[in-house]
Design a protein around this motif. Structure first.
Motif, PDB file in Angstrom:
ATOM      1  N   LEU A 312       0.814  -1.220   0.000  1.00 46.04           N
ATOM      2  CA  LEU A 312       0.000   0.000   0.000  1.00 46.04           C
ATOM      3  C   LEU A 312       0.845   1.267   0.000  1.00 46.04           C
ATOM      4  CD1 LEU A 312      -2.880  -0.993   2.447  1.00 46.04           C
ATOM      5  CD2 LEU A 312      -2.850  -1.080  -0.055  1.00 46.04           C
ATOM      6  N   TRP A 313       2.146   1.127  -0.140  1.00 50.49           N
ATOM      7  CA  TRP A 313       2.973   2.323  -0.298  1.00 50.49           C
ATOM      8  C   TRP A 313       2.564   3.104  -1.555  1.00 50.49           C
ATOM      9  CZ3 TRP A 313       8.858   1.440   0.925  1.00 50.49           C
ATOM     10  CH2 TRP A 313       8.994   1.097   2.279  1.00 50.49           C
ATOM     11  N   SER A 314       2.078   2.383  -2.562  1.00 52.08           N
ATOM     12  CA  SER A 314       1.690   3.042  -3.819  1.00 52.08           C
ATOM     13  C   SER A 314       0.418   3.862  -3.664  1.00 52.08           C
ATOM     14  CB  SER A 314       1.496   1.985  -4.917  1.00 52.08           C
ATOM     15  OG  SER A 314       0.496   1.047  -4.539  1.00 52.08           O
ATOM     16  N   CYS A 315      -0.351   3.664  -2.593  1.00 54.53           N
ATOM     17  CA  CYS A 315      -1.594   4.415  -2.369  1.00 54.53           C
ATOM     18  C   CYS A 315      -1.309   5.661  -1.539  1.00 54.53           C
ATOM     19  CB  CYS A 315      -2.639   3.533  -1.691  1.00 54.53           C
ATOM     20  SG  CYS A 315      -3.116   2.091  -2.643  1.00 54.53           S
ATOM     21  N   TYR A 316      -0.563   6.584  -2.132  1.00 58.79           N
ATOM     22  CA  TYR A 316      -0.240   7.860  -1.487  1.00 58.79           C
ATOM     23  C   TYR A 316       0.442   7.662  -0.121  1.00 58.79           C
ATOM     24  CZ  TYR A 316      -3.581   9.392  -5.016  1.00 58.79           C
ATOM     25  OH  TYR A 316      -4.242   9.601  -6.202  1.00 58.79           O
ATOM     26  N   GLY A 317       1.226   6.611  -0.003  1.00 60.58           N
ATOM     27  CA  GLY A 317       1.990   6.396   1.223  1.00 60.58           C
ATOM     28  C   GLY A 317       1.181   5.906   2.403  1.00 60.58           C
ATOM     29  N   VAL A 318      -0.022   5.375   2.174  1.00 63.30           N
ATOM     30  CA  VAL A 318      -0.849   4.895   3.287  1.00 63.30           C
ATOM     31  C   VAL A 318      -0.149   3.753   4.024  1.00 63.30           C
ATOM     32  CG1 VAL A 318      -3.039   3.782   3.895  1.00 63.30           C
ATOM     33  CG2 VAL A 318      -2.992   5.643   2.227  1.00 63.30           C
ATOM     34  N   GLY A 319       0.449   2.847   3.267  1.00 63.66           N
ATOM     35  CA  GLY A 319       1.128   1.714   3.903  1.00 63.66           C
ATOM     36  C   GLY A 319       2.296   2.154   4.774  1.00 63.66           C
ATOM     37  N   PHE A 320       3.069   3.117   4.283  1.00 67.20           N
ATOM     38  CA  PHE A 320       4.211   3.597   5.068  1.00 67.20           C
ATOM     39  C   PHE A 320       3.742   4.281   6.356  1.00 67.20           C
ATOM     40  CE2 PHE A 320       7.202   7.008   6.130  1.00 67.20           C
ATOM     41  CZ  PHE A 320       8.352   6.264   6.335  1.00 67.20           C
ATOM     42  N   LEU A 321       2.650   5.056   6.283  1.00 70.06           N
ATOM     43  CA  LEU A 321       2.125   5.732   7.471  1.00 70.06           C
ATOM     44  C   LEU A 321       1.648   4.708   8.513  1.00 70.06           C
ATOM     45  CD1 LEU A 321       1.346   8.350   8.893  1.00 70.06           C
ATOM     46  CD2 LEU A 321      -0.861   8.256   7.689  1.00 70.06           C
ATOM     47  N   ALA A 322       0.987   3.627   8.057  1.00 72.28           N
ATOM     48  CA  ALA A 322       0.530   2.592   8.981  1.00 72.28           C
ATOM     49  C   ALA A 322       1.716   1.906   9.658  1.00 72.28           C
ATOM     50  CB  ALA A 322      -0.325   1.571   8.236  1.00 72.28           C
ATOM     51  N   GLN A 323       2.781   1.641   8.906  1.00 74.93           N
ATOM     52  CA  GLN A 323       3.964   1.028   9.500  1.00 74.93           C
ATOM     53  C   GLN A 323       4.649   1.967  10.489  1.00 74.93           C
ATOM     54  OE1 GLN A 323       6.116   0.061   5.937  1.00 74.93           O
ATOM     55  NE2 GLN A 323       5.213  -1.993   5.779  1.00 74.93           N
ATOM     56  N   LEU A 324       4.643   3.251  10.196  1.00 72.06           N
ATOM     57  CA  LEU A 324       5.258   4.220  11.101  1.00 72.06           C
ATOM     58  C   LEU A 324       4.489   4.286  12.421  1.00 72.06           C
ATOM     59  CD1 LEU A 324       7.525   6.330  11.322  1.00 72.06           C
ATOM     60  CD2 LEU A 324       5.905   8.030  10.455  1.00 72.06           C
ATOM     61  N   ILE A 325       3.156   4.264  12.361  1.00 74.40           N
ATOM     62  CA  ILE A 325       2.350   4.287  13.590  1.00 74.40           C
ATOM     63  C   ILE A 325       2.573   3.023  14.398  1.00 74.40           C
ATOM     64  CG2 ILE A 325      -0.010   4.290  14.462  1.00 74.40           C
ATOM     65  CD1 ILE A 325      -0.781   6.065  12.092  1.00 74.40           C
TER      66      ILE A 325
END
Length: 376
Positions: A312-325
């Motif tokens: 989900l990194w390709s979806c405007y960084g949603v995946g990266f934000l979830a991993q950061l949280i």
């Protein structure tokens, strides 16, 4: 007037002796502390009678005897009074001043109402007077135990490295003064150490991606390079939309990255609880209930809560934000330092014990009935 009843007590001036306390002062001679005292007060001391002068007339002898007896009696009374007044500890009854830290009070003794310990006074090991509150700067002695319901004074903080005795109300203090949990007797891994271990693992997975995803990354760059050049030449122009092929290539790269991360981390955690980074930093992932191997299922649950967001990194960084949280949630668990992926799998990260401290693996014999375990 003292609230202490009359009786035999240890002499504050000399703890190895005991004397009679009549409620107002000390009476009689001191006797050894281990001697059984008589019932009631000691007998009164009689002054020695003066020898009569046989050369004097009888009237003078009688008058002299009376005068001498009266003088001796007055002198003895003055001497006794002066002795009591000159010795300050003897004039102070037990409970008003505690003379020595090693002098235990009589059994059943309690301080009178309004009693406060003198400056610098500390209770003897194993004893705390009811209602006593330590002064600022007080530090507990080895072996000291608080009474039930005892609370430290406001502003008091335990000394660094001090282990509170059982029953000590440490829950009243902020986290730095609470005893840190030790799952299975192992200290928790520090957050800085865990961060460095994770960065090492990220670099290891990145190297694998360079080797495996290198060709796909080149194909993606061929698709987006014209758009990138046009944007650099005219930043104010409306950028062209990326081709569908470039989106498919990027999604494929992220899926392959997820698979490489899975292959790198899950088997290692399942078998030993350590990846390359954790092994180099001396930390280990263990179960909350025991120290046996995590197994594939639990290792996958721990990794999946964090790694499955990668596509989900390709979806405007949603995946990266979830991993950061998820990764930052470790800062809010002050008890066991568990991140969300640790809570979902029931795991905790601890300092790995030394190799010589780990129990040897149990080798099961091929033949259960062979007591030698197959050894010949």
């Amino acid at each position: 007037m003292s609230s202490l009843s009359a009786g035999w007590y240890k002499d504050p001036a000399d703890p190895e002796t005991q004397r009679w306390w009549d409620g107002e002062g000390w009476l009689g001679k001191a006797i050894p502390a281990d001697q059984t005292p008589p019932d009631g007060p000691p007998p009164a001391e009689e002054p020695p009678a003066a020898a009569p002068d046989h050369t004097a007339p009888a009237s003078q002898i009688g008058e002299a005897a009376q005068t001498g007896q009266a003088g001796q009696t007055g002198q003895a009374g003055q001497t006794g009074q002066a002795g009591q007044t000159g010795q300050a500890p003897q004039q102070t009854p037990p409970g008003q001043q505690y003379p020595a830290a090693g002098n235990t009070p009589p059994q059943g003794w309690a301080p009178p109402q309004g009693w406060t310990p003198p400056p610098g006074w500390t209770p003897p090991p194993g004893w705390t007077p009811p209602g006593w509150q330590p002064q600022p700067g007080w530090q507990p002695q080895p072996g000291w135990q608080p009474q039930p319901g005892w609370q430290p004074p406001p502003g008091w903080t335990p000394p660094a490295g001090w282990t509170p005795p059982p029953g000590f109300p440490m829950q009243a203090y902020p986290f730095p003064y609470q005893v840190q949990a030790r799952p299975h007797g192992l200290p928790l891994a520090g957050l800085g150490r865990r961060l460095v271990a994770r960065l090492i693992d990220i670099v290891a997975v990145l190297v694998l991606n360079v080797l495996v995803n290198g060709w796909l990354a080149y194909q993606w760059w061929q698709e987006v390079e014209p758009i990138f050049r046009a944007t650099m030449e005219d930043p104010l122009a409306t950028p062209e939309a990326a081709s569908a092929r470039s989106s498919y290539i990027m999604l494929t790269i992220l899926v392959v990255t997820t698979a490489l991360w899975f292959a790198y981390e899950v088997p290692a955690l399942a078998n030993s609880g350590q990846t390359l980074g954790k092994r180099l930093l001396g930390v280990k992932v263990v179960k909350l209930e025991d120290t046996t191997a995590l197994g594939f299922g639990r290792a996958f649950r721990r990794w999946g809560r964090l790694g499955m967001w990668t596509p989900l990194w390709s979806c405007y960084g949603v995946g990266f934000l979830a991993q950061l949280i998820d990764s930052g949630s470790v800062l809010f668990d002050q008890k066991l330092h568990q991140a969300l992926h640790d809570k979902s799998a029931g795991t905790v990260v601890v300092m790995a014990p030394p190799a010589h401290a780990q129990p040897p693996a149990q080798i099961k014999p091929e033949n259960e009935n062979d007591p030698t375990g197959g050894r010949r």
